[in-house]
Design a protein around this motif. Structure first.
Motif, PDB file in Angstrom:
ATOM      1  N   PHE A  52     -74.801  -6.700 -51.197  1.00  0.00           N
ATOM      2  CA  PHE A  52     -75.514  -4.982 -51.603  1.00  0.00           C
ATOM      3  C   PHE A  52     -75.766  -4.222 -51.411  1.00  0.00           C
ATOM      4  N   LEU A  53     -75.543  -2.918 -52.298  1.00  0.00           N
ATOM      5  CA  LEU A  53     -75.129  -2.393 -51.701  1.00  0.00           C
ATOM      6  C   LEU A  53     -76.283  -1.022 -51.161  1.00  0.00           C
ATOM      7  N   HIS A  54     -76.792  -0.543 -50.153  1.00  0.00           N
ATOM      8  CA  HIS A  54     -77.609   0.616 -50.344  1.00  0.00           C
ATOM      9  C   HIS A  54     -77.783   1.394 -51.176  1.00  0.00           C
ATOM     10  N   VAL A  55     -78.472   2.539 -50.675  1.00  0.00           N
ATOM     11  CA  VAL A  55     -79.482   3.707 -51.353  1.00  0.00           C
ATOM     12  C   VAL A  55     -80.490   4.741 -50.954  1.00  0.00           C
ATOM     13  N   VAL A  56     -79.724   5.456 -50.920  1.00  0.00           N
ATOM     14  CA  VAL A  56     -80.860   6.775 -50.818  1.00  0.00           C
ATOM     15  C   VAL A  56     -81.112   7.616 -51.799  1.00  0.00           C
ATOM     16  N   GLU A  57     -82.217   8.130 -52.125  1.00  0.00           N
ATOM     17  CA  GLU A  57     -83.265   8.730 -53.493  1.00  0.00           C
ATOM     18  C   GLU A  57     -83.672  10.114 -52.630  1.00  0.00           C
ATOM     19  N   PRO A  58     -83.227  11.036 -52.920  1.00  0.00           N
ATOM     20  CA  PRO A  58     -83.979  12.063 -53.180  1.00  0.00           C
ATOM     21  C   PRO A  58     -84.956  12.151 -54.533  1.00  0.00           C
ATOM     22  N   SER A  59     -86.018  12.642 -55.158  1.00  0.00           N
ATOM     23  CA  SER A  59     -87.186  12.122 -55.371  1.00  0.00           C
ATOM     24  C   SER A  59     -88.254  13.354 -55.253  1.00  0.00           C
ATOM     25  N   PHE A  60     -88.050  14.519 -56.679  1.00  0.00           N
ATOM     26  CA  PHE A  60     -88.599  15.598 -56.588  1.00  0.00           C
ATOM     27  C   PHE A  60     -89.257  15.677 -57.983  1.00  0.00           C
ATOM     28  N   GLY A  61     -90.702  16.228 -57.451  1.00  0.00           N
ATOM     29  CA  GLY A  61     -91.571  16.655 -58.406  1.00  0.00           C
ATOM     30  C   GLY A  61     -92.138  18.171 -59.251  1.00  0.00           C
ATOM     31  N   VAL A  62     -91.591  17.430 -60.690  1.00  0.00           N
ATOM     32  CA  VAL A  62     -91.336  19.567 -61.227  1.00  0.00           C
ATOM     33  C   VAL A  62     -92.624  19.939 -61.111  1.00  0.00           C
ATOM     34  N   ASP A  63     -93.441  19.488 -61.094  1.00  0.00           N
ATOM     35  CA  ASP A  63     -94.637  20.129 -61.648  1.00  0.00           C
ATOM     36  C   ASP A  63     -94.625  20.752 -60.460  1.00  0.00           C
ATOM     37  N   ARG A  64     -94.712  20.236 -59.502  1.00  0.00           N
ATOM     38  CA  ARG A  64     -94.935  20.771 -58.079  1.00  0.00           C
ATOM     39  C   ARG A  64     -94.743  22.421 -58.008  1.00  0.00           C
ATOM     40  N   LEU A  65     -93.227  21.496 -58.363  1.00  0.00           N
ATOM     41  CA  LEU A  65     -92.057  22.922 -57.981  1.00  0.00           C
ATOM     42  C   LEU A  65     -92.458  23.748 -58.964  1.00  0.00           C
ATOM     43  N   PHE A  66     -92.908  23.834 -59.764  1.00  0.00           N
ATOM     44  CA  PHE A  66     -93.247  25.037 -60.629  1.00  0.00           C
ATOM     45  C   PHE A  66     -94.416  25.440 -60.302  1.00  0.00           C
ATOM     46  N   TYR A  67     -94.985  25.175 -59.936  1.00  0.00           N
ATOM     47  CA  TYR A  67     -95.717  25.740 -59.304  1.00  0.00           C
ATOM     48  C   TYR A  67     -95.780  27.020 -57.608  1.00  0.00           C
ATOM     49  N   VAL A  68     -94.742  25.801 -57.390  1.00  0.00           N
ATOM     50  CA  VAL A  68     -94.639  27.104 -56.542  1.00  0.00           C
ATOM     51  C   VAL A  68     -93.442  28.041 -56.852  1.00  0.00           C
ATOM     52  N   MET A  69     -92.845  27.685 -57.530  1.00  0.00           N
ATOM     53  CA  MET A  69     -92.273  28.944 -57.767  1.00  0.00           C
ATOM     54  C   MET A  69     -92.865  29.940 -58.122  1.00  0.00           C
ATOM     55  N   ILE A  70     -94.460  29.631 -58.841  1.00  0.00           N
ATOM     56  CA  ILE A  70     -95.058  30.647 -59.341  1.00  0.00           C
ATOM     57  C   ILE A  70     -96.256  31.617 -58.465  1.00  0.00           C
ATOM     58  N   ASP A  71     -96.492  30.533 -57.154  1.00  0.00           N
ATOM     59  CA  ASP A  71     -96.066  31.022 -56.170  1.00  0.00           C
ATOM     60  C   ASP A  71     -96.310  31.894 -55.674  1.00  0.00           C
ATOM     61  N   LYS A  72     -94.901  32.089 -55.098  1.00  0.00           N
ATOM     62  CA  LYS A  72     -94.226  32.730 -54.321  1.00  0.00           C
ATOM     63  C   LYS A  72     -93.402  33.428 -54.830  1.00  0.00           C
ATOM     64  N   ALA A  73     -93.094  33.935 -56.225  1.00  0.00           N
ATOM     65  CA  ALA A  73     -93.119  34.923 -57.382  1.00  0.00           C
ATOM     66  C   ALA A  73     -94.356  35.787 -57.839  1.00  0.00           C
TER      67      ALA A  73
END
Length: 582
Positions: A425-446
């Motif tokens: 069985f192959l192993h798995v690594v997973e990066p998982s991003f929430g787009v909506d949170r990132l969208f808000y963070v980007m606005i907060d920083k900008a």
């Protein structure tokens, strides 16, 4: 208004995002993206795809799977049993709350409490935060949105709570299509649903949102494949906070892998990509770090998880991505539930002769004893490892499907075979991003304010529109020339907007509010020599650019982050009225 309220007001007024179903009073946990926000969100996703997919040709592939998922998939994944939160209901007003959050708001650290420990508090008596009534003993609430597939009530489905499971069920087909690669990734961007109990953090906690996920499959024994990728980021480091730590430590990636701080080299590599992704969104290094999830809090599928944390004005540190080393949990679980072998063949360098145990059974006898379970039992008997067979011999039985099958019902033989490889069985690594949170963070920083005006300093490459064209006035042919320039820019593939309504200062302000990096003004000098002024959103400075250089100058400024002063001659106005007051 605090900064959060100002951001929500701006987003609503200028078409970034607002509460969904607003004309019906709205529903908590759902938002709509407007004309500007939808395109801006799309640019955020494009940047993620560029870093995680496009930069890895013949290694990471984008796929798309359905939102509605049959129940057996979420049974295999563990979501049906484990994807729950504790809830409590007020016996007086009947409102429902998340039980641990109620205690947290009362100053009690409830995050690590077991269900039994939660129940102790509520047995003693906890008041409703709304009416003061007594709250009932907590119970578990499953966060999956449940539905039926077709007209049959027995055909249960769920709105997917993550895009990941679609990629796991697609694994076998992808493995075959990709000519049986043992190292590859499947990436997906899509909508998911989680029936949150009481979402109260605007775009930070939603019931429906967009995920960007990568499931990267690899052989953990093969360390050669990752080396070229680690070499590319050899000088990089990560800001880490350990599960038992109290401060952020900056550690070189090589050291983190060597010391086994990060459980998989591939996980470390993708963590570096996550750091770079956030930097390109305008989130500086001091505003981000990776937090190790303690073992008691790990998801049921994870061997190790790091949460990518970002600091925002309203809530402090929040999670915007999860990095999990999932091991072989998912492929093994789906293999057992589906009765389809999801192992891959790993060849040996040269054939080897081995003595192996082998189980032999009489299918008819098993059917007489176990009936409908026989097919599943035989399927799992076929996948038993050597170690599992030896353990069964010692115990005197094999336990499958909650049935104990005596070794006497089976025949165990030892045979010598020439093996050319093994199934793993192959192993798995997973990066998982929430787009909506990132969208808000980007606005907060900008979000910034300058002379009582909002200036949204979104990274130029992500901004929508990229440039605005404004005639100084709408007479003497200035508007006609401005529209011609507008069309020329649009034909060059640059996202452009045109605005001629109101004083020039007000139009500049409107562009600044939505983060347009560049404003082009057509004035009377334009009629003489074709030149225009370029105005920088962030500094409000202007330069004069020749007509034939407009397109190249825009591209240099927006795509290459060129300094405004390199694009033309400085342009000064005797009065600030044109820039600031119109």
């Amino acid at each position: 208004m605090d900064k959060y309220e100002k951001i929500l007001d701006l987003c609503k007024r200028r078409g970034l995002f607002s509460q969904s179903a607003e004309i019906y009073g709205g529903v908590a946990g759902f938002i709509d993206y407007g004309p500007i926000g939808s395109r801006l969100k799309d640019n955020l996703v494009r940047l993620w795809k560029k870093l995680f997919i496009d930069s890895h040709p013949d290694l990471i592939y984008e796929v798309e799977t359905p939102i509605i998922t049959p129940e057996p998939i979420f049974k295999a994944s563990g979501h049906v049993d484990h994807f729950t939160d504790p809830i409590t209901q007020c016996l007086a007003c009947k409102r429902v709350f998340r039980a641990d959050h109620v205690l947290e708001e009362k100053g009690i650290k409830a995050e690590s409490l077991t269900d039994e420990e939660l129940a102790v508090y509520y047995t003693k008596g906890v008041e409703c935060p709304v009416c003061g009534g007594k709250l009932d003993t907590p119970k578990r609430f499953n966060l999956l949105f449940k539905t039926t597939i077709g007209p049959y009530t027995s055909s249960i489905g769920y709105v997917r709570a993550e895009t990941a499971q679609g990629m796991f069920t697609l694994f076998k087909r992808a493995y075959e299509v990709l000519r049986e690669k043992r190292v590859f990734g499947l990436a997906q961007v899509g909508r998911v649903g989680r029936n949150e109990i009481s979402p109260r953090q605007g775009p930070i906690r939603l019931r429906e949102f967009t995920q960007m996920e990568l499931e990267f499959f690899f052989d953990p024994q093969d360390t050669d494949q990752v080396k070229p990728f680690l070499n590319d980021v050899a000088s990089e480091s990560l800001r880490l906070m350990f599960a038992n730590g109290e401060k952020i430590e900056e550690i070189a990636l090589k050291e983190a892998i060597t010391r086994n701080i990060i459980a998989s080299p591939w996980l470390g590599y993708f963590m570096i990509l996550g750091k770079k992704f956030l930097l390109e969104l305008g989130i500086d290094l001091n505003s981000q770090y990776f937090l190790e999830v303690p073992k008691w809090k790990l998801p049921h599928y994870s061997k190790q998880t790091w949460d990518l944390m970002v600091n925002v004005d309203k809530w402090g540190w929040i999670e915007v991505a999860g990095y999990s080393y999932r091991g072989d949990y998912d492929l093994r679980a789906h293999s057992e539930m589906s009765r389809v072998d999801l192992r891959v063949f790993k060849p040996y360098q040269s054939p080897v002769r081995l003595k192996k145990l082998k189980l032999i059974w009489d299918a008819d006898r098993l059917k007489e004893k176990f009936g409908k379970k026989t097919g599943s039992i035989i399927s799992k008997l076929k996948t038993l490892s050597e170690a599992q067979m030896k353990a069964a011999i010692e115990k005197g039985y094999v336990e499958i499907e909650n049935e104990k099958i005596p070794i006497g019902e089976l025949k165990v033989i030892e045979e010598e075979t020439e093996e050319y490889g093994e199934k793993i069985f192959l192993h798995v690594v997973e990066p998982s991003f929430g787009v909506d949170r990132l969208f808000y963070v980007m606005i907060d920083k900008a979000y910034t304010e300058k002379e009582n005006r909002v200036v949204l300093k979104i990274p130029r490459k992500l901004a929508i529109p990229q440039v605005g064209v404004l005639p100084l006035v709408t007479k003497d042919g200035l508007d006609r020339v401005a529209r011609e320039i507008f069309k020329t820019i649009s034909k060059a593939g640059i996202i452009v907007t045109y605005d001629e309504e109101g004083a020039i200062g007000r139009r500049y302000a409107r562009l600044d509010e939505i983060g347009v990096p560049l404003a082009i003004t057509v004035d009377y000098q334009t009629l003489l020599d074709g030149s225009v002024t370029f105005r920088d959103r962030d500094s409000w400075r202007q330069v004069r650019v020749k007509k034939e250089e407009i397109i190249s100058a825009i591209k240099s400024f927006v795509y290459d982050d060129a300094k405004l002063e390199t694009l033309g001659e400085p342009f000064f106005i005797e009065s600030d009225a044109r820039i600031n007051n119109g």
